[in-house]
Motif scaffolding. Structure first.
Motif, mmCIF file in Angstrom:
data_model
loop_
_atom_site.group_PDB
_atom_site.id
_atom_site.type_symbol
_atom_site.label_atom_id
_atom_site.label_comp_id
_atom_site.label_asym_id
_atom_site.label_seq_id
_atom_site.Cartn_x
_atom_site.Cartn_y
_atom_site.Cartn_z
ATOM 1 N N ARG A 146 23.572 -42.724 88.234
ATOM 2 C CA ARG A 146 22.251 -42.967 88.795
ATOM 3 C C ARG A 146 21.217 -42.431 87.814
ATOM 4 N N VAL A 147 20.017 -42.996 87.887
ATOM 5 C CA VAL A 147 18.934 -42.590 86.994
ATOM 6 C C VAL A 147 18.058 -41.554 87.691
ATOM 7 N N ILE A 148 17.784 -40.460 86.997
ATOM 8 C CA ILE A 148 16.758 -39.522 87.444
ATOM 9 C C ILE A 148 15.675 -39.503 86.373
ATOM 10 N N ASN A 149 14.642 -38.696 86.552
ATOM 11 C CA ASN A 149 13.482 -38.789 85.666
ATOM 12 C C ASN A 149 13.755 -38.353 84.235
ATOM 13 N N ASP A 150 14.857 -37.623 84.006
ATOM 14 C CA ASP A 150 15.126 -37.186 82.631
ATOM 15 C C ASP A 150 16.549 -37.490 82.190
ATOM 16 N N GLY A 151 17.170 -38.533 82.747
ATOM 17 C CA GLY A 151 18.493 -38.916 82.268
ATOM 18 C C GLY A 151 19.369 -39.523 83.342
ATOM 19 N N LEU A 152 20.693 -39.373 83.159
ATOM 20 C CA LEU A 152 21.679 -39.962 84.063
ATOM 21 C C LEU A 152 22.555 -38.876 84.677
ATOM 22 N N THR A 153 22.886 -39.071 85.940
ATOM 23 C CA THR A 153 23.858 -38.202 86.596
ATOM 24 C C THR A 153 24.941 -39.057 87.237
ATOM 25 N N ILE A 154 26.096 -38.476 87.479
ATOM 26 C CA ILE A 154 27.230 -39.216 88.041
ATOM 27 C C ILE A 154 27.059 -39.374 89.545
ATOM 28 N N ARG A 155 27.221 -40.616 90.008
ATOM 29 C CA ARG A 155 27.215 -40.873 91.446
ATOM 30 C C ARG A 155 28.584 -41.280 91.965
ATOM 31 N N GLY A 156 29.528 -41.619 91.062
ATOM 32 C CA GLY A 156 30.873 -41.978 91.473
ATOM 33 C C GLY A 156 31.837 -41.912 90.304
ATOM 34 N N LEU A 157 33.092 -41.474 90.574
ATOM 35 C CA LEU A 157 34.130 -41.382 89.546
ATOM 36 C C LEU A 157 35.472 -41.157 90.236
ATOM 37 N N VAL A 203 6.454 -41.013 95.098
ATOM 38 C CA VAL A 203 7.473 -39.964 95.192
ATOM 39 C C VAL A 203 8.779 -40.466 94.585
ATOM 40 N N GLY A 204 9.489 -39.603 93.881
ATOM 41 C CA GLY A 204 10.847 -39.935 93.455
ATOM 42 C C GLY A 204 11.033 -40.014 91.967
ATOM 43 N N VAL A 205 11.516 -41.175 91.497
ATOM 44 C CA VAL A 205 11.847 -41.412 90.092
ATOM 45 C C VAL A 205 10.944 -42.516 89.566
ATOM 46 N N ALA A 206 10.524 -42.409 88.318
ATOM 47 C CA ALA A 206 9.642 -43.404 87.716
ATOM 48 C C ALA A 206 10.322 -44.769 87.617
ATOM 49 N N ALA A 244 0.525 -45.267 81.242
ATOM 50 C CA ALA A 244 0.423 -46.659 80.795
ATOM 51 C C ALA A 244 1.781 -47.289 80.520
ATOM 52 N N LYS A 245 2.741 -46.477 80.080
ATOM 53 C CA LYS A 245 4.088 -46.998 79.815
ATOM 54 C C LYS A 245 5.108 -46.532 80.836
ATOM 55 N N VAL A 246 4.954 -45.302 81.324
ATOM 56 C CA VAL A 246 5.872 -44.770 82.335
ATOM 57 C C VAL A 246 5.045 -44.337 83.542
ATOM 58 N N PHE A 247 5.250 -45.011 84.669
ATOM 59 C CA PHE A 247 4.463 -44.751 85.872
ATOM 60 C C PHE A 247 5.058 -43.554 86.609
ATOM 61 N N LEU A 248 4.688 -42.358 86.135
ATOM 62 C CA LEU A 248 5.256 -41.129 86.675
ATOM 63 C C LEU A 248 4.856 -40.928 88.132
ATOM 64 N N PRO A 249 5.790 -40.528 88.996
ATOM 65 C CA PRO A 249 5.449 -40.237 90.388
ATOM 66 C C PRO A 249 4.498 -39.045 90.495
ATOM 67 N N ASP A 250 3.740 -39.010 91.578
ATOM 68 C CA ASP A 250 2.903 -37.844 91.858
ATOM 69 C C ASP A 250 3.767 -36.664 92.292
ATOM 70 N N ILE A 251 4.837 -36.970 93.017
ATOM 71 C CA ILE A 251 5.802 -35.946 93.426
ATOM 72 C C ILE A 251 7.137 -36.316 92.791
ATOM 73 N N ILE A 252 7.495 -35.628 91.733
ATOM 74 C CA ILE A 252 8.712 -35.951 90.989
ATOM 75 C C ILE A 252 9.907 -35.252 91.635
ATOM 76 N N ILE A 253 10.945 -36.022 91.953
ATOM 77 C CA ILE A 253 12.194 -35.437 92.444
ATOM 78 C C ILE A 253 12.997 -34.996 91.222
ATOM 79 N N THR A 254 13.214 -33.708 91.083
ATOM 80 C CA THR A 254 13.864 -33.156 89.898
ATOM 81 C C THR A 254 15.377 -33.059 90.093
ATOM 82 N N TYR A 255 16.060 -32.727 89.004
ATOM 83 C CA TYR A 255 17.504 -32.517 89.090
ATOM 84 C C TYR A 255 17.826 -31.411 90.082
#
Length: 534
Positions: free
Chosen positions: A116-127, A459-462, A502-513
C-alpha cells in the motif's frame, strides 16, 4: 471554473477493454507506433515540453523506432513496452496504451507480496502467512537496488505525474516478473529478495518465489486487518456515531445516472456504462433501457437525501471518502457543491484554468463534427485551435438568472430539486473532511480540490494526480493491431507553479506511518483516525 462550461469537462473512459496479444511484422508495429505519435501531436495539448521541445520529441520517437527495428519486434506486447517507454516522458496519467498479457507466449509470474502507498513510501499489506509479523513493514529495496532507484526505474516505462504516482505504480507492478525484469538488472530466475524495515525498526530480508498466477492465488497469505463497519458501495452513506453527529459518505466512482442520461442525450455510447454498473452490483440489466437507467442512483439525488438526514439531526461533521476513486465525469459533482453551499458556491472563484485542443479524436469522443461544435458555441475554430476556460471573479450577489442558468446547464438527474433551493444550501455541516489516497484520481481529485477550496480539510495520503497537469481521457485505437488507449486532450492549471501543492496535493491532515502503526495497519486507518479526532 466557469459553472456554465462544466458540461465539456472531464469525459473519462471508465471501462476500456484491453486488446488480445497478436503477432505482426515489425514494419506493421512500427506503422502503428508512428500513428500513435501522430495522434499525440494532433490530440495532446502539449506533447513536446517534457521531451525538451518538438525536435527532441521526434528524436525520442525516432530512437524508439530504431530500437523496434533493431530488436525485430513481432508482438503487441513488445509494441506496448516500447510505446509506454515513450509515453512515460509525458508524465501524464491520462495518456497510455493498453495490452492484454493473458495471451502472451511468456507466462507472467508473481511473488506473493502486496503493498500500500503511504505519504513517504510503501508498506506491506499482504504476504505469505509465515511472515505475518511483517505486515506494515516498509519496503527499502529489492535485490541489489535501493527503493529510490526502483521508483525512478518504474517511471521510465509507466506514466507518473508526481512522486506519489511513482509509489503507486511501483506498488502495482513490483510483484510481477515482467516488470521486475525491467527494473532489476540480472533478476534471479525463480525468486526475488525484498529488503524491509519492520515496524520494530529491524532490517529484514525475505526471499519469495516467482509463481504462476494460479499458484500465487492459492498461496496462504496474511493480510492487513480491515474494519468492515463502514459502507463500501458507491454513493453509500451512514452515520459514524450513535448520536448521529458525523456522517460518512463513500464515493468509489464519479459515475452515476446523471452522466449516463447526459451521454444518452449527447448520442454517445451510454449503454456500456449501464452494463458496467449492473455488473458491479451482480445484477442483470433490465431489458427496458429506460428502466435500466432509472435503476441507477443519481449522484445529486443521493447526496440530497444524505444532507436531509444530516439536517434532521443537526449533524456537525461530514466525511467524504474518495479513496481508490479513479474518477469519471467531473460535472456530476458540481450540483453537490451547490447543495452543500448554495449561492456561496456560485460566488466562489476556484482559480482553475483549462486549455483544450480541438482535434478529430476529441470530436469523435463528443460525437460532433467541428462544424456542429462551432454552431453549438457560435465559434469559428479549426483543428489545432485551443479553447480557454479561465475562471473569472464571480459576482458578489447571485441573481435568480445566474442561479437558474447554473441549474439548467448542470449535469443532474434532479434539477427540479436544485431549482427549489433558490440559492439556499440543503444543509451545510460545520466540518467537512475528504479522505484521499494515492489512487484518488482525475474527476475524484477535482472533487477533493473543489471541496477544499470551499473550506473542507483533506485527510490521508496524497493523490497521484497532480493539480497542474494534463487531463481528460480521449480514446484511440491503432489501425493495424487494434490496440486501445487514451490521450489527454486538455491541460489544467489549478495552482500557481510555485505552490508547494502544484505537483503533489498534500493533505491538510497527513496520516503518517506512526498513525498507521497505532491502528495496527488497518485498511480503514484513515476513518478510524478521523472517528477518534471527531
Amino acid at each position: 471554473m466557469n459553472k456554465l462550461s462544466s458540461l465539456l469537462l472531464t469525459f473519462a473512459i471508465t471501462n476500456v477493454t484491453a486488446t488480445a496479444q497478436g503477432t505482426f511484422t515489425t514494419n506493421t508495429l512500427v506503422s502503428d507506433f508512428k500513428h500513435l505519435v501522430h495522434l499525440l501531436e494532433t490530440t495532446h495539448p502539449d506533447p513536446y515540453t517534457n521531451y525538451g521541445g518538438k525536435a527532441w520529441f521526434h528524436r525520442k520517437a525516432s530512437e524508439i523506432i530504431w530500437s523496434m527495428k533493431k530488436d525485430s519486434i513481432t508482438t503487441t506486447d513488445e509494441l506496448c513496452k516500447y510505446a509506454n517507454s515513450f509515453l512515460s516522458t509525458l508524465q501524464d496519467g491520462h495518456t497510455f496504451i493498453l495490452t492484454d498479457h493473458k495471451n502472451n507466449n511468456e507466462i507472467n509470474r508473481f511473488t506473493p507480496i502486496y503493498f500500500r502507498v503511504i505519504n513517504d513510501g510503501l508498506t506491506i499489506r499482504g504476504l505469505p502467512i509465515e511472515y505475518k509479523p511483517l505486515i506494515g513493514s516498509r519496503l527499502i529495496g529489492i535485490e541489489s537496488e535501493p527503493i529510490n532507484k526502483i521508483y525512478d526505474a518504474t517511471a521510465t516505462f509507466m506514466t507518473t505525474e508526481n512522486v506519489i504516482g511513482k509509489y503507486a505504480k511501483t506498488a502495482y507492478c513490483i510483484n510481477q516478473e515482467s516488470t521486475l525484469k525491467q527494473i532489476i538488472p540480472n533478476l534471479p530466475a525463480d525468486s526475488v529478495k525484498y529488503h524491509l524495515l519492520s515496524p520494530d525498526g529491524e532490517e529484514v530480508t525475505i526471499t519469495l518465489p516467482l509463481l504462476s498466477p494460479d499458484i500465487t492465488e492459492q498461496t496462504a497469505k496474511a493480510w492487513q486487518p480491515f474494519s468492515q463497519t463502514f459502507p463500501t458501495g458507491n454513493l453509500a452513506y451512514a452515520f459514524l456515531d450513535d448520536s448521529k453527529q458525523s456522517m460518512y459518505f463513500r464515493c468509489t466512482s464519479v459515475m452515476a445516472r446523471d452522466c449516463i442520461e447526459a451521454m444518452r442525450e449527447m448520442g454517445t455510447d451510454f449503454y456500456s456504462e449501464v452494463k458496467y454498473y449492473y455488473k458491479s452490483i451482480n445484477k442483470e440489466v433490465p431489458s427496458d433501457t429506460a428502466r435500466a437507467i432509472d435503476g441507477i442512483p443519481s449522484f445529486s439525488d443521493t447526496f440530497a437525501q444524505m444532507l436531509t438526514q444530516m439536517k434532521k439531526h443537526k449533524s456537525k461533521n461530514l466525511v467524504i471518502d474518495l479513496r481508490d476513486n479513479r474518477g469519471g465525469w467531473t460535472p456530476i459533482v458540481l450540483p453537490t457543491l451547490y447543495q452543500l453551499y448554495g449561492d456561496e458556491y456560485l460566488k466562489k472563484n476556484m482559480g482553475t484554468k483549462f486549455y483544450r485542443i480541438l482535434s478529430p479524436l476529441y470530436m469523435k469522443k463528443i460525437n460532433m463534427t467541428l462544424e456542429q461544435f462551432n454552431k453549438r458555441w457560435n465559434t469559428d475554430y479549426e483543428f489545432g485551435d485551443y479553447t480557454y476556460n479561465e475562471e473569472k471573479d464571480n459576482p458578489e450577489t447571485i441573481t435568480a438568472e445566474i442561479r437558474d442558468n447554473f441549474v439548467r446547464d448542470c449535469m443532474s438527474s434532479v434539477k427540479h430539486q436544485l431549482f427549489k433551493q433558490k440559492g439556499h444550501p440543503v444543509y451545510t455541516p460545520e466540518n467537512i473532511y475528504v479522505i484521499t489516497n494515492s489512487n484518488t484520481f482525475s474527476a475524484a481529485f477535482h472533487y477533493a480540490f473543489y471541496l477544499r477550496k470551499m473550506g473542507a480539510k483533506i485527510v490521508g495520503v496524497a493523490c497521484q494526480q497532480a493539480p497542474n497537469t494534463y487531463m481528460e481521457q480521449t480514446a484511440f485505437e491503432l489501425p493495424e493491431t487494434h490496440l486501445k488507449g487514451s490521450i489527454s486532450n486538455s491541460m489544467q492549471i489549478f495552482l500557481p507553479t510555485d505552490d508547494k501543492r502544484a505537483k503533489v496535493f498534500l493533505p491538510d491532515i497527513i496520516i503518517t506511518y506512526e498513525d498507521f502503526k497505532k491502528y495496527n495497519f488497518d485498511g480503514q486507518t484513515d476513518i478510524l483516525y478521523l472517528k477518534d479526532i471527531l
